[in-house]
Design a protein around this motif. Sequence first.
Motif, PDB file in Angstrom:
ATOM      1  N   ALA A 290       1.106  -0.990   0.030  1.00  0.00           N
ATOM      2  CA  ALA A 290      -0.022   0.396   0.215  1.00  0.00           C
ATOM      3  C   ALA A 290       0.909   1.194  -0.397  1.00  0.00           C
ATOM      4  CB  ALA A 290      -0.357   0.483   1.144  1.00  0.00           C
ATOM      5  N   ILE A 291       1.495   0.917   1.064  1.00  0.00           N
ATOM      6  CA  ILE A 291       2.904   2.771   1.074  1.00  0.00           C
ATOM      7  C   ILE A 291       3.688   2.587  -1.138  1.00  0.00           C
ATOM      8  CG2 ILE A 291       4.837   2.657   1.781  1.00  0.00           C
ATOM      9  CD1 ILE A 291       4.395   2.003   4.635  1.00  0.00           C
ATOM     10  N   TRP A 292       3.599   1.371  -0.797  1.00  0.00           N
ATOM     11  CA  TRP A 292       4.999   1.707  -2.624  1.00  0.00           C
ATOM     12  C   TRP A 292       4.097   1.467  -3.443  1.00  0.00           C
ATOM     13  CZ3 TRP A 292       3.790  -2.971  -6.323  1.00  0.00           C
ATOM     14  CH2 TRP A 292       4.832  -2.539  -8.111  1.00  0.00           C
TER      15      TRP A 292
ATOM     16  N   LEU B  28       1.367   6.891  -6.525  1.00  0.00           N
ATOM     17  CA  LEU B  28       0.370   7.823  -7.434  1.00  0.00           C
ATOM     18  C   LEU B  28       0.839   9.377  -7.051  1.00  0.00           C
ATOM     19  CD1 LEU B  28      -2.391   6.051  -4.756  1.00  0.00           C
ATOM     20  CD2 LEU B  28      -2.511   5.967  -7.739  1.00  0.00           C
ATOM     21  N   VAL B  29       1.665   9.330  -5.920  1.00  0.00           N
ATOM     22  CA  VAL B  29       1.749  10.424  -6.096  1.00  0.00           C
ATOM     23  C   VAL B  29       2.981  11.381  -6.670  1.00  0.00           C
ATOM     24  CG1 VAL B  29       1.229  11.041  -3.636  1.00  0.00           C
ATOM     25  CG2 VAL B  29       3.418  10.355  -3.355  1.00  0.00           C
ATOM     26  N   GLY B  30       3.679  10.151  -7.847  1.00  0.00           N
ATOM     27  CA  GLY B  30       5.266  10.410  -8.523  1.00  0.00           C
ATOM     28  C   GLY B  30       6.187  10.190  -7.851  1.00  0.00           C
ATOM     29  N   GLN B  31       6.161   9.584  -6.375  1.00  0.00           N
ATOM     30  CA  GLN B  31       7.580   9.566  -6.106  1.00  0.00           C
ATOM     31  C   GLN B  31       7.953   7.950  -6.555  1.00  0.00           C
ATOM     32  OE1 GLN B  31       9.848  11.003  -4.367  1.00  0.00           O
ATOM     33  NE2 GLN B  31      10.551  10.437  -2.661  1.00  0.00           N
ATOM     34  N   ASP B  32       9.228   7.968  -7.252  1.00  0.00           N
ATOM     35  CA  ASP B  32       9.405   6.445  -7.979  1.00  0.00           C
ATOM     36  C   ASP B  32      10.401   5.734  -6.619  1.00  0.00           C
ATOM     37  OD1 ASP B  32       9.277   4.305  -9.735  1.00  0.00           O
ATOM     38  OD2 ASP B  32      11.415   5.340 -10.835  1.00  0.00           O
ATOM     39  N   MET B  33       9.877   4.596  -6.054  1.00  0.00           N
ATOM     40  CA  MET B  33      10.477   4.496  -4.949  1.00  0.00           C
ATOM     41  C   MET B  33      10.381   2.891  -5.798  1.00  0.00           C
ATOM     42  SD  MET B  33      11.035   4.174  -1.030  1.00  0.00           S
ATOM     43  CE  MET B  33      12.218   5.309  -0.794  1.00  0.00           C
ATOM     44  N   SER B  34      11.213   1.862  -5.495  1.00  0.00           N
ATOM     45  CA  SER B  34      11.138   0.744  -5.598  1.00  0.00           C
ATOM     46  C   SER B  34      10.093  -0.216  -4.159  1.00  0.00           C
ATOM     47  CB  SER B  34      12.231  -0.967  -6.008  1.00  0.00           C
ATOM     48  OG  SER B  34      13.502  -0.630  -4.891  1.00  0.00           O
ATOM     49  N   LEU B  35      10.208  -1.219  -4.728  1.00  0.00           N
ATOM     50  CA  LEU B  35       9.468  -1.622  -3.664  1.00  0.00           C
ATOM     51  C   LEU B  35      10.408  -1.995  -2.483  1.00  0.00           C
ATOM     52  CD1 LEU B  35       6.691  -3.403  -2.008  1.00  0.00           C
ATOM     53  CD2 LEU B  35       6.938  -5.592  -3.474  1.00  0.00           C
ATOM     54  N   HIS B  36      11.674  -3.071  -3.260  1.00  0.00           N
ATOM     55  CA  HIS B  36      12.408  -2.734  -2.507  1.00  0.00           C
ATOM     56  C   HIS B  36      12.992  -2.517  -1.515  1.00  0.00           C
ATOM     57  CE1 HIS B  36      17.096  -4.161  -1.098  1.00  0.00           C
ATOM     58  NE2 HIS B  36      16.288  -5.181  -1.191  1.00  0.00           N
ATOM     59  N   ASP B  37      13.264  -1.256  -1.693  1.00  0.00           N
ATOM     60  CA  ASP B  37      13.435   0.181  -1.662  1.00  0.00           C
ATOM     61  C   ASP B  37      12.311   0.812   0.022  1.00  0.00           C
ATOM     62  OD1 ASP B  37      15.735   0.128  -2.635  1.00  0.00           O
ATOM     63  OD2 ASP B  37      15.138   2.086  -3.482  1.00  0.00           O
ATOM     64  N   VAL B  38      11.172   0.277  -0.201  1.00  0.00           N
ATOM     65  CA  VAL B  38       9.828   1.040   0.565  1.00  0.00           C
ATOM     66  C   VAL B  38       9.896  -0.528   1.563  1.00  0.00           C
ATOM     67  CG1 VAL B  38       8.012   0.256   0.866  1.00  0.00           C
ATOM     68  CG2 VAL B  38       8.954   1.772  -1.027  1.00  0.00           C
ATOM     69  N   CYS B  39      10.236  -1.745   1.167  1.00  0.00           N
ATOM     70  CA  CYS B  39      10.782  -2.794   2.148  1.00  0.00           C
ATOM     71  C   CYS B  39      12.100  -2.866   3.164  1.00  0.00           C
ATOM     72  CB  CYS B  39      10.529  -4.223   1.475  1.00  0.00           C
ATOM     73  SG  CYS B  39       8.767  -4.912   1.052  1.00  0.00           S
ATOM     74  N   VAL B  40      12.995  -1.949   2.669  1.00  0.00           N
ATOM     75  CA  VAL B  40      13.964  -1.491   3.606  1.00  0.00           C
ATOM     76  C   VAL B  40      13.113  -0.518   4.332  1.00  0.00           C
ATOM     77  CG1 VAL B  40      16.295  -0.756   4.003  1.00  0.00           C
ATOM     78  CG2 VAL B  40      16.044  -1.971   2.392  1.00  0.00           C
ATOM     79  N   PHE B  41      12.498   0.507   4.275  1.00  0.00           N
ATOM     80  CA  PHE B  41      12.468   1.465   4.889  1.00  0.00           C
ATOM     81  C   PHE B  41      11.678   1.904   5.614  1.00  0.00           C
ATOM     82  CE2 PHE B  41      15.210   3.771   1.456  1.00  0.00           C
ATOM     83  CZ  PHE B  41      16.591   4.021   2.314  1.00  0.00           C
TER      84      PHE B  41
END
Length: 196
Positions: free
Chosen positions: A64-66, A71-84
């Motif tokens: 959901a965060i990813w 949606l808000v234009g912040q390109d971040m991989s699912l991997h990086d989301v899971c890291v943070f």
Amino acid sequence: LYAVENFGRVIHEFDPWFNYRAAEYLAANGADRFFKWFDHTVWYPLGRPVGTTIYPGMQFVAVAIWRSLHLVGQDMSLHDVCVFVPAWFGVASTVFLGLLAYECTRCVDAALSAMFIVAILPAHLMRSVAGGFDNECVAITFMNATFYFWCRALRDAGSWPWALMVASWGGYVFVVNVIGLHAACLMLLRHSSKLH
């Protein structure tokens, strides 16, 4: 964020890697297929019905965060989301504990003291290290939120969304039992008219 600063955006330990893999599967295949997922590559030779043997709250939160970031234009991989996620939820956990302390005492100093103590508590720090994508990183936040919303519910009945903790962590049963015990004590002592 010490681990990210020194080693980069790395998921470490076995369970966090499995949890990341489950989050990837959820993102790629959706909730329906996730709950029916039978993984033949683990627990060899038997395999594992993953969707029905894990607490999926953390994976749903990460996906959901990813998706929200995209949606808000912040390109971040699912991997990086899971890291943070552990670091982000460590901050949120600290805030909820401060809110709980303030709700119970109506004292800003008590809230700030509680937040400071939990921010340096080793047990909390090891569950909020970036890269440690394990159930406790979100479950502790939801546990603190649950206690906060329970105390608020005694004052305002509309403050009771605790289902996220139940979906994220097997230890939820202890929290629910503590809340039940507290409610029983309040009923016996007739402390709150909101308990019937």
